[in-house]
Design an enzyme around this catalytic site. Structure first.
Site, mmCIF file in Angstrom:
data_model
loop_
_atom_site.group_PDB
_atom_site.id
_atom_site.type_symbol
_atom_site.label_atom_id
_atom_site.label_comp_id
_atom_site.label_asym_id
_atom_site.label_seq_id
_atom_site.Cartn_x
_atom_site.Cartn_y
_atom_site.Cartn_z
ATOM 1 C CB SER A 134 28.026 -20.852 40.291
ATOM 2 O OG SER A 134 27.142 -20.036 41.048
ATOM 3 C CE1 TYR A 174 31.071 -21.314 44.637
ATOM 4 C CE2 TYR A 174 29.499 -19.644 43.912
ATOM 5 C CZ TYR A 174 29.855 -20.974 44.060
ATOM 6 O OH TYR A 174 29.000 -21.958 43.626
HETATM 7 P P1 NAP Z 1 27.753 -29.086 49.340
HETATM 8 O O1 NAP Z 1 26.391 -29.554 49.679
HETATM 9 O O2 NAP Z 1 28.506 -28.231 50.289
HETATM 10 O O3 NAP Z 1 28.641 -30.388 48.979
HETATM 11 C C1 NAP Z 1 29.967 -30.188 48.602
HETATM 12 C C2 NAP Z 1 30.584 -31.508 48.212
HETATM 13 O O4 NAP Z 1 31.912 -31.249 47.751
HETATM 14 C C3 NAP Z 1 30.705 -32.490 49.346
HETATM 15 O O5 NAP Z 1 30.561 -33.800 48.833
HETATM 16 C C4 NAP Z 1 32.135 -32.269 49.847
HETATM 17 O O6 NAP Z 1 32.703 -33.434 50.442
HETATM 18 C C5 NAP Z 1 32.831 -31.984 48.539
HETATM 19 N N1 NAP Z 1 34.062 -31.222 48.674
HETATM 20 C C6 NAP Z 1 34.243 -29.973 49.181
HETATM 21 N N2 NAP Z 1 35.536 -29.629 49.128
HETATM 22 C C7 NAP Z 1 36.181 -30.680 48.564
HETATM 23 C C8 NAP Z 1 37.521 -30.941 48.230
HETATM 24 N N3 NAP Z 1 38.480 -30.041 48.483
HETATM 25 N N4 NAP Z 1 37.820 -32.122 47.644
HETATM 26 C C9 NAP Z 1 36.866 -33.043 47.403
HETATM 27 N N5 NAP Z 1 35.576 -32.867 47.703
HETATM 28 C C10 NAP Z 1 35.246 -31.694 48.274
HETATM 29 O O7 NAP Z 1 27.772 -28.276 47.947
HETATM 30 P P2 NAP Z 1 26.709 -28.217 46.751
HETATM 31 O O8 NAP Z 1 25.778 -27.107 47.019
HETATM 32 O O9 NAP Z 1 26.187 -29.570 46.444
HETATM 33 O O10 NAP Z 1 27.679 -27.716 45.585
HETATM 34 C C11 NAP Z 1 28.204 -28.585 44.593
HETATM 35 C C12 NAP Z 1 28.729 -27.726 43.451
HETATM 36 O O11 NAP Z 1 27.666 -26.921 42.934
HETATM 37 C C13 NAP Z 1 29.831 -26.752 43.866
HETATM 38 O O12 NAP Z 1 30.798 -26.667 42.848
HETATM 39 C C14 NAP Z 1 29.096 -25.426 44.002
HETATM 40 O O13 NAP Z 1 29.946 -24.318 43.795
HETATM 41 C C15 NAP Z 1 28.064 -25.571 42.891
HETATM 42 N N6 NAP Z 1 26.898 -24.679 43.041
HETATM 43 C C16 NAP Z 1 26.063 -24.815 44.107
HETATM 44 C C17 NAP Z 1 24.973 -23.959 44.231
HETATM 45 C C18 NAP Z 1 24.001 -24.042 45.370
HETATM 46 O O14 NAP Z 1 23.155 -23.128 45.523
HETATM 47 N N7 NAP Z 1 24.043 -25.096 46.201
HETATM 48 C C19 NAP Z 1 24.764 -22.971 43.249
HETATM 49 C C20 NAP Z 1 25.636 -22.856 42.196
HETATM 50 C C21 NAP Z 1 26.705 -23.736 42.090
HETATM 51 P P3 NAP Z 1 32.990 -33.491 52.046
HETATM 52 O O15 NAP Z 1 31.666 -33.356 52.730
HETATM 53 O O16 NAP Z 1 33.636 -34.825 52.264
HETATM 54 O O17 NAP Z 1 33.901 -32.327 52.322
#
Ligand code: NAP
Length: 249
Positions: free
Chosen positions: A143, A160
């Site tokens: 991130s 985080y």
């Molecule tokens: P999201 O929409 O909240 O989706 C999170 C995903 O991770 C879901 O499929 C969830 O599954 C799964 N998950 C959460 N906890 C878990 C666990 N303990 N074991 C297995 N699966 C788990 O998140 P996102 O925004 O797509 O983020 C994905 C990645 O990108 C993360 O690592 C996040 O830190 C990174 N990121 C995101 C952003 C942003 O702005 N969105 C920016 C920088 C980095 P369930 O629904 O089944 O729990």
């Protein structure tokens, strides 16, 4: 060689977009989820409807036994893993360090750091040419927070940001450790991306508020990140790379 990708947290957001795009690149895809089976099944159904191959596989990445079992399921149903995308991750409510509990920090590290380490271990054991594997690649989702000290503004997500700093270090170190074993390791560092993670971190309006500070004038889409992941998954001469996909911040 058949291409097999495991996407942790592949059921929603960036992971779902990556799973869908990977299928278009010819990967059989293991779509991991923790509790939202319906969302994972939807991703699998979309891939299958398009003629691709996918399975949904439940595992909490913070639980070692579940990660080990998940990899076994992938071995048995899709075959030899060629790419791991360490994507599953969480945030928590904004909170200054002065108020931060050890339990909160431990949970953050268990999901965002220990999970990716254990998954990387399982991937290396399968891919390493020194262990009878045929090589492969790992793409870690870090991130912009890893080098911004957490979220923008004081009191937001330092835990985080620290967890993502650890992912950068994992990427850097593992790159050198396994380059001679046929495994490439790279990372994508997304900026603000339009997913539901912001609502789960108590900032549901963040995607709407963010564009002012972004040179390209918009927040990212999950597909913007999926493109970068697939580039790194396929780029045979690229290892140890960090792709900042953040609209120019
Ligand atoms: P999201 O929409 O909240 O989706 C999170 C995903 O991770 C879901 O499929 C969830 O599954 C799964 N998950 C959460 N906890 C878990 C666990 N303990 N074991 C297995 N699966 C788990 O998140 P996102 O925004 O797509 O983020 C994905 C990645 O990108 C993360 O690592 C996040 O830190 C990174 N990121 C995101 C952003 C942003 O702005 N969105 C920016 C920088 C980095 P369930 O629904 O089944 O729990």
């Amino acid at each position: 060689m058949d291409k097999v990708m495991l996407v942790t947290g592949g059921s929603r957001g960036i992971g779902a977009a990556t799973s869908l795009m990977a299928a278009k690149y010819g990967y059989a895809v293991a779509v991991n989820y923790r509790r939202d089976k319906e969302a994972a099944d939807k991703v699998v159904a979309a891939i299958e409807a398009d003629g691709g191959k996918a399975i949904a596989v439940a595992a909490d990445v913070s639980v070692e036994d579940e990660v080990v079992a998940m990899f076994k399921t992938v071995d048995e149903t899709l075959g030899r893993l060629t790419c791991l995308v360490n994507n599953a991750g969480i945030v928590d409510q904004p909170c200054p360090v002065a108020e931060m509990s050890a339990a909160r920090v431990s949970r953050m590290m268990a999901v965002n750091v220990v999970g990716p380490f254990v998954a990387a271990r399982e991937a290396v054991r399968r891919m390493s040419t020194e262990r009878g594997g045929a090589g492969g690649s790992i793409v870690n989702i870090s991130s912009a927070a890893s080098h911004a000290g957490g979220g923008a503004g004081a009191g937001t997500y330092i835990d985080y940001g620290a967890s993502k700093g650890a992912i950068d270090t994992l990427t850097e170190g593992l790159t050198r450790e396994v380059a001679g074993e046929g495994i490439r390791v790279n990372a994508v560092r997304p900026g603000v991306i339009d997913t539901s993670i912001h609502a789960s971190g108590g900032q549901p309006d963040k995607p709407q508020e963010a564009p002012a500070g972004i040179p390209l004038g918009r927040i990212g889409t999950p597909e913007d990140i999926a493109e970068a992941v697939l580039y790194l998954a396929e780029a045979e001469f690229t290892t140890g790379a960090f792709l900042d996909v953040d609209g120019g911040v």
